[in-house]
Design an enzyme around this catalytic site. Structure first.
Site, mmCIF file in Angstrom:
data_model
loop_
_atom_site.group_PDB
_atom_site.id
_atom_site.type_symbol
_atom_site.label_atom_id
_atom_site.label_comp_id
_atom_site.label_asym_id
_atom_site.label_seq_id
_atom_site.Cartn_x
_atom_site.Cartn_y
_atom_site.Cartn_z
ATOM 1 N N ARG A 217 1.503 6.574 -4.590
ATOM 2 C CA ARG A 217 1.990 7.895 -5.014
ATOM 3 C C ARG A 217 1.856 8.916 -3.891
ATOM 4 O O ARG A 217 2.459 9.992 -3.953
ATOM 5 C CB ARG A 217 1.189 8.433 -6.208
ATOM 6 C CG ARG A 217 1.189 7.617 -7.490
ATOM 7 C CD ARG A 217 2.551 7.225 -7.952
ATOM 8 N NE ARG A 217 2.909 5.902 -7.456
ATOM 9 C CZ ARG A 217 4.127 5.399 -7.475
ATOM 10 N NH1 ARG A 217 5.130 6.103 -7.945
ATOM 11 N NH2 ARG A 217 4.370 4.186 -6.997
ATOM 12 N N ASP B 20 16.721 -0.877 -15.843
ATOM 13 C CA ASP B 20 15.770 -0.291 -14.888
ATOM 14 C C ASP B 20 14.349 -0.569 -15.382
ATOM 15 O O ASP B 20 14.115 -0.760 -16.573
ATOM 16 C CB ASP B 20 16.014 1.215 -14.784
ATOM 17 C CG ASP B 20 15.286 1.829 -13.594
ATOM 18 O OD1 ASP B 20 14.879 1.083 -12.684
ATOM 19 O OD2 ASP B 20 15.114 3.061 -13.582
ATOM 20 N N GLU B 21 13.388 -0.576 -14.460
ATOM 21 C CA GLU B 21 11.979 -0.831 -14.776
ATOM 22 C C GLU B 21 11.829 -2.143 -15.551
ATOM 23 O O GLU B 21 11.104 -2.239 -16.546
ATOM 24 C CB GLU B 21 11.380 0.332 -15.590
ATOM 25 C CG GLU B 21 11.471 1.690 -14.928
ATOM 26 C CD GLU B 21 10.525 1.843 -13.722
ATOM 27 O OE1 GLU B 21 9.842 0.856 -13.357
ATOM 28 O OE2 GLU B 21 10.473 2.944 -13.147
ATOM 29 N N GLN C 119 4.247 -3.218 -9.785
ATOM 30 C CA GLN C 119 4.011 -1.997 -10.539
ATOM 31 C C GLN C 119 4.063 -2.242 -12.044
ATOM 32 O O GLN C 119 4.299 -1.326 -12.822
ATOM 33 C CB GLN C 119 5.034 -0.921 -10.144
ATOM 34 C CG GLN C 119 4.933 -0.503 -8.691
ATOM 35 C CD GLN C 119 5.848 0.665 -8.349
ATOM 36 O OE1 GLN C 119 5.640 1.794 -8.783
ATOM 37 N NE2 GLN C 119 6.874 0.397 -7.557
ATOM 38 N N LYS D 160 15.016 2.894 -5.803
ATOM 39 C CA LYS D 160 15.613 1.994 -6.796
ATOM 40 C C LYS D 160 16.544 2.724 -7.765
ATOM 41 O O LYS D 160 17.595 2.196 -8.126
ATOM 42 C CB LYS D 160 14.528 1.247 -7.556
ATOM 43 C CG LYS D 160 13.696 2.114 -8.484
ATOM 44 C CD LYS D 160 12.722 1.282 -9.279
ATOM 45 C CE LYS D 160 11.905 2.161 -10.214
ATOM 46 N NZ LYS D 160 12.737 2.883 -11.189
ATOM 47 N N THR D 161 16.162 3.939 -8.188
ATOM 48 C CA THR D 161 17.018 4.666 -9.130
ATOM 49 C C THR D 161 18.356 5.000 -8.479
ATOM 50 O O THR D 161 19.406 4.960 -9.126
ATOM 51 C CB THR D 161 16.313 5.953 -9.603
ATOM 52 O OG1 THR D 161 15.053 5.615 -10.181
ATOM 53 C CG2 THR D 161 17.152 6.677 -10.642
#
Length: 729
Positions: A604, A215-216, A246, A34-35
């Site tokens: 993770r 973002d986020e 998330q 995504k980044t």
């Protein structure tokens, strides 16, 4: 022709990067890049002629903002300012804060500054700071602001602290404005107020930033979302990137409904789903997806991967926390022996208190580790305070420890009062603790301080007497006599429950230590007993070199793990009441957030996952039988493989019964011969002496001190311990 912006992107990523005008929501699954999409989209806009000053990109930490801006420059996009919500609003308020009566050079107060203002107001309104902590009021004010509420909206009058918050709400903000200051929450709320009350200013910002990226997005609170809607009203060029699966920061005010309701607020939204995972093996991915599918508050997406199935998920069913921790440490050592770097291994837990036994096991087995995003157990403030109380019982001359706790909880002493007491003690050749117990040295102190010191002296004397019985009785007297637990859990912040859990774990630690020292167990001549022995035990733990210069295992809460990834991940304490937390038992939305937290933990891992439970845990000094987490039961059974060291074998019984299901056949006569002082041998750990035996039947346990100096706890029926008298020596 090669295009550095698009060449290494997949089809969905390209769709998000090249999307033109209009609202865009990118649902980015874990490990889906995504980044990369956000930074490439910014670079593409710059390349196509959008000026950098027309783009406003926002995220949640300064570190993330800096990394995003750097990545844009790396791919030739040029400079663009990426900011946190708070820093962006602070910059805008320097220009427009005067509309609300603030100077352009207003001061930004941190939490301590805020609480100082509240303390002054409490005194002015006749409310003692001993009755309610300024920080508790401050945290309530912060919660209300983040939810875009005022005291009347939240029905606070039903609670004592709520009535005080409502009483101080207006005076607090008037005082802040008079002093030309804003707290961190004011930065958002005040700029939002300007945009709402001054439409011409809102239009100016709309024209200034025609392109807005966030973002986020799943971590935004109500105020932040309202800001976005005014900065970029529908159908503006607002691009939000996030993953509702998330969203794990509800305790900070994050609203998952922001991302769930985005399409209603921006009806022309284009949705792009990033479902290609580039991180985890197929087995890990399927496990995580199967668990999160049980949530109802989510946007449908299905992660996929081209990776191989990979290893099965290892499932440990330990008898207790000590065995769980030791097995994790042993498994880490095995991975290290196989050539795995320790910095590619992580141990996660739901709550800080679970780290204590794991830290102990890592130190015992010489495994370097590092606590990420927090302090080691014995470095935490509440633990250091209580240990200071215990130290002055053993050593009345310890002025450092006494100075730490003489006014904790507050007893009206203050800095000047403490200096007067120190001077009086010095003049009489006394220690600070001796001075506390001598009323004649309190003449220059205020009435409240005199009373507080008299009560402290009484508690210390009682705790001193109780310490003859062990560490736990002494700690119990300190906790009950000082009201320390109420003090440590009355700040009104999200850490109140964490501090309570940590204190409960310290209680359990003292109980376990005292149990090991029951009468009849011999100790080395140079080893102190009782409370002194416990404090030496703790001192040796805290002075141990836990990390060193080389790589170390990363230990952290699951919240701290967000955004990180490791080859090998251990998740400890997967039990009902622990993970998911007991605080979500009657809260469907809270339970869904706990499941999202489990999803974050699982995703993770790149190569392997190790999931562990303990049949029993000591909680606040009492042993409780635990049940496996519902999240374990939601995993596909075909992905799980029961794990045990070579010297043990487990069955797959998850009933939560008192039997751990080991296939060892015990010898009842041999069990009866195992008593404190008996010399025994264990197939893995070698020879040692039994320090203590507790419980009966299938619950009988023994603590064995092995010749390597390490103590380990076993369920006797399945431990495989053999008396040395029965063996050739």
């Amino acid at each position: 022709m090669s295009d550095p912006i698009l060449d290494d992107l997949n089809e969905e990523q390209i769709a998000a990067v090249v999307h033109g005008e209009g609202p865009l929501m990118v649902l980015a699954g874990a490990g889906s890049g995504k980044t990369r999409v956000v930074t490439r989209r910014i670079a593409r806009l710059l390349r196509e002629g959008v000026r950098s000053g027309q783009i406003l990109a926002m995220t949640f930490t300064n570190k993330a903002a800096g990394e995003m801006a750097h990545r844009v420059q790396q791919i030739g996009g040029g400079f663009v300012r990426v900011a946190t919500f708070h820093s962006a609003c602070a910059r805008f308020l320097r220009q427009d804060g005067h509309l609300l009566g603030y100077p352009s050079d207003f001061t930004i107060y941190d939490v301590q500054d805020r609480d100082s203002v509240i303390k002054e107001l409490l005194e002015e309104h006749g409310v003692s700071s001993a009755q309610v902590k300024p920080s508790a009021i401050g945290n309530w004010i912060s919660k209300l602001k983040n939810a875009a509420l005022k005291p009347a909206d939240a029905m606070l009058r039903e609670h004592d602290i709520g009535r005080i918050v409502e009483r101080l709400w207006t005076p607090y903000h008037e005082r802040m404005q008079k002093q030309g200051a804003m707290d961190f929450d004011d930065l958002l709320v005040n700029f939002l107020t300007i945009l709402r009350e001054y439409p011409d200013v809102a239009e100016r910002y709309n024209a200034r930033f025609p392109w807005l990226l966030v973002d986020e997005f799943q971590d935004t609170n109500r105020v932040q979302y309202d800001l976005l809607k005014l900065l970029c009203p529908p159908p503006g060029n607002l691009c939000v990137v996030g993953d509702p699966d998330q969203s794990i920061y509800g305790f900070r005010g994050a609203e998952i409904r922001n991302i769930l309701d985005f399409e209603n607020d921006y009806p022309t939204t284009t949705i792009v789903r990033l479902e290609q995972n580039y991180r985890s093996s197929a087995n890990i991915l399927r496990a995580a997806e199967t668990v999160i599918a049980n949530n109802k508050m989510r946007k449908q997406k299905r992660l996929r991967t081209d990776a191989a199935p990979g290893l099965p998920l290892l499932r440990l069913k330990a008898g207790g926390a000590t065995e769980e921790a030791e097995t994790i440490a042993e498994r880490v050592r095995s991975l290290r022996a196989e050539g795995v770097g320790l910095d590619q291994i992580a141990v996660f837990y739901r709550a800080h208190w679970l780290s204590r036994s794991i830290e102990q096991a890592m130190k015992d087995q010489g495994v370097p580790y590092e606590i990420v995003g927090g302090l080691t157990f014995f470095e935490r403030r509440e633990i250091k305070d209580l240990l200071a109380y215990l130290r002055v019982l053993v050593n009345p001359l310890d002025d450092v420890s006494m100075g730490r706790i003489v006014n904790v909880p507050p007893r009206g002493l203050g800095k000047s009062g403490l200096e007067k007491l120190r001077s009086a003690a010095f003049a009489e050749g006394m220690s600070l603790r001796e001075a506390v117990a001598e009323p004649s040295l309190h003449a220059e102190l205020g009435t409240k301080a005199k009373k507080g010191l008299a009560e402290l002296a009484k508690v210390l004397a009682a705790a001193q007497e109780a310490s003859r019985l062990g560490a736990h009785p002494a700690l119990k007297v300190v906790l009950e006599g000082t009201g320390y637990l109420k003090h440590a859990t009355g700040f009104g912040d999200a850490e109140d429950s964490t501090r309570e859990e940590n204190i409960a774990e310290l209680v359990s630690d003292t109980v376990e230590f005292d149990d090991r020292e029951e009468e009849g167990v011999e100790a080395p001549e140079d080893e102190p007993r009782g409370l002194a022995g416990y404090l030496q035990h703790v001192a040796l733990l805290t002075s141990a070199d836990t990390k060193g210069e080389g790589p170390a295992v990363q230990m952290m809460t699951v919240h701290a793990a967000k955004g990180l990834e490791f080859d090998h991940v251990f998740v400890a304490g997967l039990e009902e009441g622990v993970f998911p937390s007991m605080r979500t038992a009657d809260d469907p939305e809270g339970l869904e957030e706990e499941r999202r937290l489990a999803y974050v933990a699982l995703t993770r891992a790149r190569v392997s996952l190790f999931l562990s439970t303990a049949r029993e845990r000591m909680v606040a000094g009492s042993t409780e039988t635990m049940r496996p987490s519902r999240f374990l039961k939601e995993l596909p059974p075909d992905l799980l493989e029961n794990y045990a060291p070579e010297w043990r074998r487990y069955d797959a019984d998850d009933s939560g019964s008192s039997s751990v299901g080991w296939t060892v056949t015990p010898d009842p006569e041999a069990l009866q011969a195992l008593r404190p002082g008996s010399r025994v041998r264990h197939d893995l750990y070698g020879r040692g002496a039994i320090r203590r035996v507790a419980g009966r039947g299938t619950s009988a346990r023994a603590v064995v001190r092995f010749d390597d100096g390490v103590e380990r706890e076993f369920v006797l029926e399945y431990a495989g311990l053999r008396l040395l008298e029965d063996m050739e020596t």
